[in-house]
Design a protein around this motif. Structure first.
Motif, PDB file in Angstrom:
ATOM      1  N   ALA A  21      95.767   5.041  24.503  1.00  0.00           N
ATOM      2  CA  ALA A  21      95.694   4.970  25.965  1.00  0.00           C
ATOM      3  C   ALA A  21      96.339   3.664  26.406  1.00  0.00           C
ATOM      4  N   VAL A  22      96.819   3.638  27.632  1.00  0.00           N
ATOM      5  CA  VAL A  22      97.391   2.425  28.214  1.00  0.00           C
ATOM      6  C   VAL A  22      96.323   1.632  28.950  1.00  0.00           C
ATOM      7  N   LEU A  23      95.436   2.342  29.640  1.00  0.00           N
ATOM      8  CA  LEU A  23      94.332   1.739  30.384  1.00  0.00           C
ATOM      9  C   LEU A  23      93.064   2.503  30.045  1.00  0.00           C
ATOM     10  N   ARG A  24      91.974   1.759  29.751  1.00  0.00           N
ATOM     11  CA  ARG A  24      90.685   2.374  29.427  1.00  0.00           C
ATOM     12  C   ARG A  24      89.651   1.882  30.431  1.00  0.00           C
ATOM     13  N   ILE A  25      89.151   2.783  31.228  1.00  0.00           N
ATOM     14  CA  ILE A  25      88.122   2.440  32.200  1.00  0.00           C
ATOM     15  C   ILE A  25      86.783   2.868  31.622  1.00  0.00           C
ATOM     16  N   ILE A  26      85.933   1.887  31.341  1.00  0.00           N
ATOM     17  CA  ILE A  26      84.608   2.169  30.797  1.00  0.00           C
ATOM     18  C   ILE A  26      83.608   2.098  31.942  1.00  0.00           C
ATOM     19  N   ALA A  27      83.022   3.244  32.264  1.00  0.00           N
ATOM     20  CA  ALA A  27      82.039   3.343  33.338  1.00  0.00           C
ATOM     21  C   ALA A  27      80.644   3.274  32.740  1.00  0.00           C
ATOM     22  N   THR A  28      79.912   2.226  33.088  1.00  0.00           N
ATOM     23  CA  THR A  28      78.541   2.061  32.619  1.00  0.00           C
ATOM     24  C   THR A  28      77.677   1.762  33.833  1.00  0.00           C
ATOM     25  N   SER A  29      76.559   2.464  33.943  1.00  0.00           N
ATOM     26  CA  SER A  29      75.784   2.404  35.194  1.00  0.00           C
ATOM     27  C   SER A  29      75.241   1.015  35.478  1.00  0.00           C
ATOM     28  N   ILE A  30      74.917   0.249  34.429  1.00  0.00           N
ATOM     29  CA  ILE A  30      74.438  -1.118  34.626  1.00  0.00           C
ATOM     30  C   ILE A  30      75.521  -2.097  34.200  1.00  0.00           C
ATOM     31  N   PRO A  31      75.549  -3.314  34.767  1.00  0.00           N
ATOM     32  CA  PRO A  31      76.628  -4.250  34.469  1.00  0.00           C
ATOM     33  C   PRO A  31      76.698  -4.646  33.001  1.00  0.00           C
ATOM     34  N   PHE A  32      77.928  -4.731  32.492  1.00  0.00           N
ATOM     35  CA  PHE A  32      78.166  -5.189  31.133  1.00  0.00           C
ATOM     36  C   PHE A  32      78.489  -6.677  31.086  1.00  0.00           C
ATOM     37  N   VAL A  33      79.301  -7.162  31.994  1.00  0.00           N
ATOM     38  CA  VAL A  33      79.797  -8.532  31.944  1.00  0.00           C
ATOM     39  C   VAL A  33      78.802  -9.522  32.553  1.00  0.00           C
ATOM     40  N   GLN A  34      78.029  -9.110  33.539  1.00  0.00           N
ATOM     41  CA  GLN A  34      77.134 -10.034  34.222  1.00  0.00           C
ATOM     42  C   GLN A  34      76.085 -10.620  33.270  1.00  0.00           C
ATOM     43  N   GLU A  35      75.699 -11.868  33.563  1.00  0.00           N
ATOM     44  CA  GLU A  35      74.669 -12.555  32.769  1.00  0.00           C
ATOM     45  C   GLU A  35      73.788 -13.395  33.695  1.00  0.00           C
ATOM     46  N   GLY A  36      72.501 -13.490  33.325  1.00  0.00           N
ATOM     47  CA  GLY A  36      71.592 -14.379  34.027  1.00  0.00           C
ATOM     48  C   GLY A  36      70.992 -13.824  35.296  1.00  0.00           C
ATOM     49  N   THR A  37      71.122 -12.511  35.519  1.00  0.00           N
ATOM     50  CA  THR A  37      70.607 -11.931  36.765  1.00  0.00           C
ATOM     51  C   THR A  37      69.105 -11.677  36.710  1.00  0.00           C
ATOM     52  N   GLY A  38      68.575 -11.419  35.506  1.00  0.00           N
ATOM     53  CA  GLY A  38      67.169 -11.048  35.383  1.00  0.00           C
ATOM     54  C   GLY A  38      66.884  -9.596  35.708  1.00  0.00           C
ATOM     55  N   TRP A  39      67.934  -8.832  36.043  1.00  0.00           N
ATOM     56  CA  TRP A  39      67.758  -7.406  36.327  1.00  0.00           C
ATOM     57  C   TRP A  39      68.368  -6.596  35.187  1.00  0.00           C
ATOM     58  N   GLU A  40      68.606  -5.331  35.399  1.00  0.00           N
ATOM     59  CA  GLU A  40      69.103  -4.477  34.325  1.00  0.00           C
ATOM     60  C   GLU A  40      70.587  -4.743  34.068  1.00  0.00           C
ATOM     61  N   ILE A  41      70.880  -5.310  32.910  1.00  0.00           N
ATOM     62  CA  ILE A  41      72.238  -5.602  32.464  1.00  0.00           C
ATOM     63  C   ILE A  41      72.287  -5.445  30.948  1.00  0.00           C
TER      64      ILE A  41
END
Length: 365
Positions: A228-248
């Motif tokens: 593939a040239v571009l891969r869009i990974i759709a995940t319902s909760i954030p993958f990159v975020q950190e330190g939020t204290g919520w679902e990640i």
């Protein structure tokens, strides 16, 4: 000015009547079929659409003329173990005039999050997940022999679009079906966190704690090895975020690290995350422990917005955030020598409120 609310209430009454009379299934023949030979130039996505509210955001989505729309979860707010209640929630979404126009003109794919899977923040212990899967897949028009109905580990799936030189892979993960329980801080610590708008959840140190089941992990590795040239990974909760204290994903560090290792081992190029759940919109970027900078476009919500005074921090946030009805947009310029990806968050008036441009060459190991 003519009020829209009498029409809205009329649709609600009709939808509730229909849901009470029969199961709500998706009339797939009335919807635009996926054409995986088509080139994707414009991809729209969003999450968190409360079915009991008017949804004017669809006018803006349709004005952007997307080639595909990706529902990222909380597509309805069911919050129940009663499948009749869940069907009624979907009936209200189906009755939304804007949603009807979307389905009549635009190919749509979908995954779920907690509120349309089952209950708030629930994971693998949700007792009605098999029945909920049936309701979800019926509504979104999956055929009886769909692998999403038959295999283990949830509703994860993937699609590829376009010719080899413009191939876009869209991977929809299921972060609910096999997820281990969340780890929560003490009440006292949470009181201290709330001063900084940090939620009650923290990293689970158990290396066996799961976000995805093993079947899904093996499937994902196979997908990441596909060309593939571009891969869009759709995940319902954030993958990159950190330190939020919520679902990640960072609440399950072993799982997050496993995906980072998998990206490196497979040399998966062109990865871009799209996520929902947060009731705000933003971009995030991760550069530590990654094969190349990983970007995330978090779009939430189509109708739901966090209190402006309660926005959680994110140490990987890039730029500002936006609170208000919104959807995400990816515009791909394939004609550029180095194709460009214009990442956008757009508001209910279809104005770009957040924007960033990437070169495809930036997403290479």
């Amino acid at each position: 000015m003519i009020s829209i609310f009498p029409t809205w209430r009329w649709w609600v009454m009709i939808a509730l009547f229909l849901a009470g009379c029969r199961p709500v299934a998706s009339p797939s023949s009335a919807y635009v079929a996926l054409d995986e030979t088509a080139t994707l130039d414009v991809i729209a996505f969003g999450s968190c659409a409360r079915q009991t509210k008017p949804q004017p955001i669809w006018d803006a989505v349709l004005a952007s003329a997307p080639d595909l729309f990706v529902f990222l979860g909380d597509n309805v707010y069911g919050d129940t173990t009663d499948m009749n209640e869940l069907r009624r929630a979907y009936a209200l979404l189906a009755a939304q005039p804007g949603f009807q126009r979307l389905r009549a003109t635009t190919p749509v794919v979908a995954t779920w999050d907690d509120h349309d899977y089952g209950l708030n923040d629930v994971g693998g212990d949700y007792p009605a997940k098999y029945s909920s899967r049936e309701v979800f897949l019926d509504f979104w028009g999956e055929p009886p022999d769909s692998e999403r109905r038959l295999r283990n580990g949830g509703i994860y799936t993937a699609y590829t679009f376009g010719p080899p030189e413009r191939r876009v892979q869209v991977i929809l993960l299921d972060t609910r079906w096999d997820r281990s329980p969340l780890t929560r801080v003490s009440d006292e610590e949470y009181r201290q966190r709330r001063v900084h708008n940090i939620g009650p959840y923290t990293a689970n140190p158990d290396p066996t704690a799961r976000l995805l089941g093993e079947d899904q992990w093996q499937w994902l590795e196979t997908q990441l090895r596909q060309p593939a040239v571009l891969r869009i990974i759709a995940t319902s909760i954030p993958f990159v975020q950190e330190g939020t204290g919520w679902e990640i994903w960072a609440n399950f560090p072993a799982e997050r690290n496993r995906l980072l290792r998998l990206l490196a081992e497979t040399r998966a190029n062109g990865v871009l995350f799209i996520t929902g759940d947060t009731h705000r919109a933003q971009f995030s970027r991760l550069e530590t422990g990654t094969p190349y900078p990983l970007w995330e476009v978090n779009s939430s919500g189509l109708t739901e917005n966090v209190d402006p005074n309660r926005v959680a921090p994110d140490i990987n946030r890039f730029g500002d955030y936006f609170i208000g009805d919104n959807f995400g947009l990816i515009r791909i310029d394939w004609h550029a020598q180095d194709p460009t990806l214009t990442l956008e968050i757009r508001d209910v008036e279809n104005r770009p409120v957040l924007q960033h441009v990437l070169r495809l060459s930036e997403l290479q190991p």
